[in-house]
Design an enzyme around this catalytic site. Structure first.
Site, short mmCIF file in Angstrom:
data_model
loop_
_atom_site.label_atom_id
_atom_site.label_comp_id
_atom_site.label_asym_id
_atom_site.label_seq_id
_atom_site.Cartn_x
_atom_site.Cartn_y
_atom_site.Cartn_z
N ASN A 196 0.83 -1.20 0.00
CA ASN A 196 0.00 0.00 0.00
C ASN A 196 0.86 1.25 0.00
OD1 ASN A 196 -2.36 -1.63 0.51
ND2 ASN A 196 -1.87 -1.59 2.69
N LYS A 213 1.32 -4.56 4.91
CA LYS A 213 1.96 -5.55 5.78
C LYS A 213 2.89 -6.47 5.00
CE LYS A 213 0.03 -7.21 9.38
NZ LYS A 213 0.76 -6.37 10.35
N ALA A 239 4.49 -5.97 2.02
CA ALA A 239 5.68 -5.27 1.56
C ALA A 239 6.60 -4.93 2.72
CB ALA A 239 5.28 -4.01 0.80
N ASN A 240 6.02 -4.48 3.83
CA ASN A 240 6.85 -4.17 5.00
C ASN A 240 7.65 -5.39 5.45
OD1 ASN A 240 5.75 -1.59 5.07
ND2 ASN A 240 4.30 -2.07 6.70
N ASN A 251 0.21 -10.04 18.11
CA ASN A 251 0.39 -9.18 19.28
C ASN A 251 -0.55 -9.64 20.37
OD1 ASN A 251 -2.18 -8.01 18.74
ND2 ASN A 251 -1.25 -6.40 17.47
N ASP A 293 5.57 -5.56 11.70
CA ASP A 293 5.97 -6.15 10.42
C ASP A 293 7.48 -6.32 10.35
OD1 ASP A 293 3.33 -6.19 9.57
OD2 ASP A 293 3.45 -4.21 8.67
#
Length: 287
Positions: free
Chosen positions: A13, A42, A44-45, A184, A237
């Site tokens: 994004n 998420k 790509a990170n 998390n 990420d």
């Protein structure tokens, strides 16, 4: 350490980041302090994090044909991520609207765009997954594609790391093919019973580090260095991508490395822009 081959299947994004003293309550208007456009998503990170942390990384995802697309592709290339698996879909790329307050906490709204067109695996995707040591997935693309990827990975002895975010109902078939779940504390509470479904569960604890529990019930914990938090966007990420790079060395080593990377990612604004390189991680990695 042998360089692991990591395939990351997921979203990409353009993050539209606004900074403000306090995030607005429902119906409230507040004045912002700054604005930036930072590539994120998420998937790509996590791909960028894995590559910068030393993994040989391929990203399997989709961008649109809009003004954001060239920059989204470029940030992957600049981070040494293999983009041969990046599709182009006619229409808008994914975007995320992010509000960050003075404590570094954030609120995020994601619009999927091209990510929603990831409804099936291509032959090239399957080849990449089969060749990889580790497949990393999240839930910002259609679930049926994530499930198909995990199934294909299991059939080819590729370790599957799933970050089940944003939280949603998942089929038992998907859980059956997951080796490591990274969540998390909030996600762990919402999903419940993870230890009954997945051999390895890693729970991130924010400033308190992370905890791993394996199939034998043994627990391992680790923390990162103390840092001045600017923005927590992308820290989870970064943790997941870094964890994948060192997973083959055992959970304790992987956890310590990932906690350090995740901590460093909170020291700058934006998701991909804040992800540290291997040299930066090693410089502060606890002995």
């Amino acid at each position: 350490m042998t360089t692991p081959l990591i395939a990351v299947l997921g979203s990409i994004n353009m993050d539209l980041v606004t900074t403000t003293a306090t995030r607005p309550a429902p119906g409230e208007t507040v004045l912002g302090r700054g604005f930036a456009m930072v590539p994120g998503g998420k998937g790509a990170n996590q791909a960028i994090a894995a590559s910068r942390a030393g993994g040989q990384t391929m990203f399997l995802g989709a961008i649109g044909t809009d003004v954001f697309a060239p920059r989204l592709r470029a940030v992957l290339t600049e981070s040494l991520v293999d983009t041969t698996g990046l599709r182009t879909i006619d229409g808008p790329s994914g975007i995320a609207t992010i509000v960050v307050d003075d404590t570094g906490e954030n609120t995020i709204i994601v619009v999927g765009g091209a990510n929603t067109a990831m409804t099936e695996l291509t032959d090239a995707d399957r080849t990449a997954i089969a060749a990889a040591d580790i497949l990393v997935c999240q839930l910002e693309i259609p679930l049926e594609t994530v499930t198909a990827a995990a199934r294909h990975a299991r059939a080819h002895d590729t370790t599957v790391i799933l970050n089940p975010s944003p939280v949603q109902h998942l089929s038992e078939e998907l859980w059956e093919h997951v080796d490591v779940a990274v969540v998390n504390t909030g996600e762990a509470g919402q999903l419940g019973g993870l230890l009954d479904r997945v051999p390895h569960v890693v729970v991130t604890l924010g400033a308190h580090g992370a905890r791993h529990r394996g199939p034998d019930g043994a627990e391992t914990t680790a923390t990162g260095p103390t840092v001045e938090v600017v923005d927590t966007t992308g820290a989870g990420d970064t943790f997941t991508g870094a964890l994948a790079v060192h997973w083959g060395q055992g959970p304790a080593t992987a956890l310590r490395f990932a906690c350090t990377a995740g901590s460093l990612a909170t020291t700058a604004l934006g998701a991909s822009a804040s992800i540290p390189w291997r040299t930066e991680i090693d410089a502060v990695l606890p002995g």
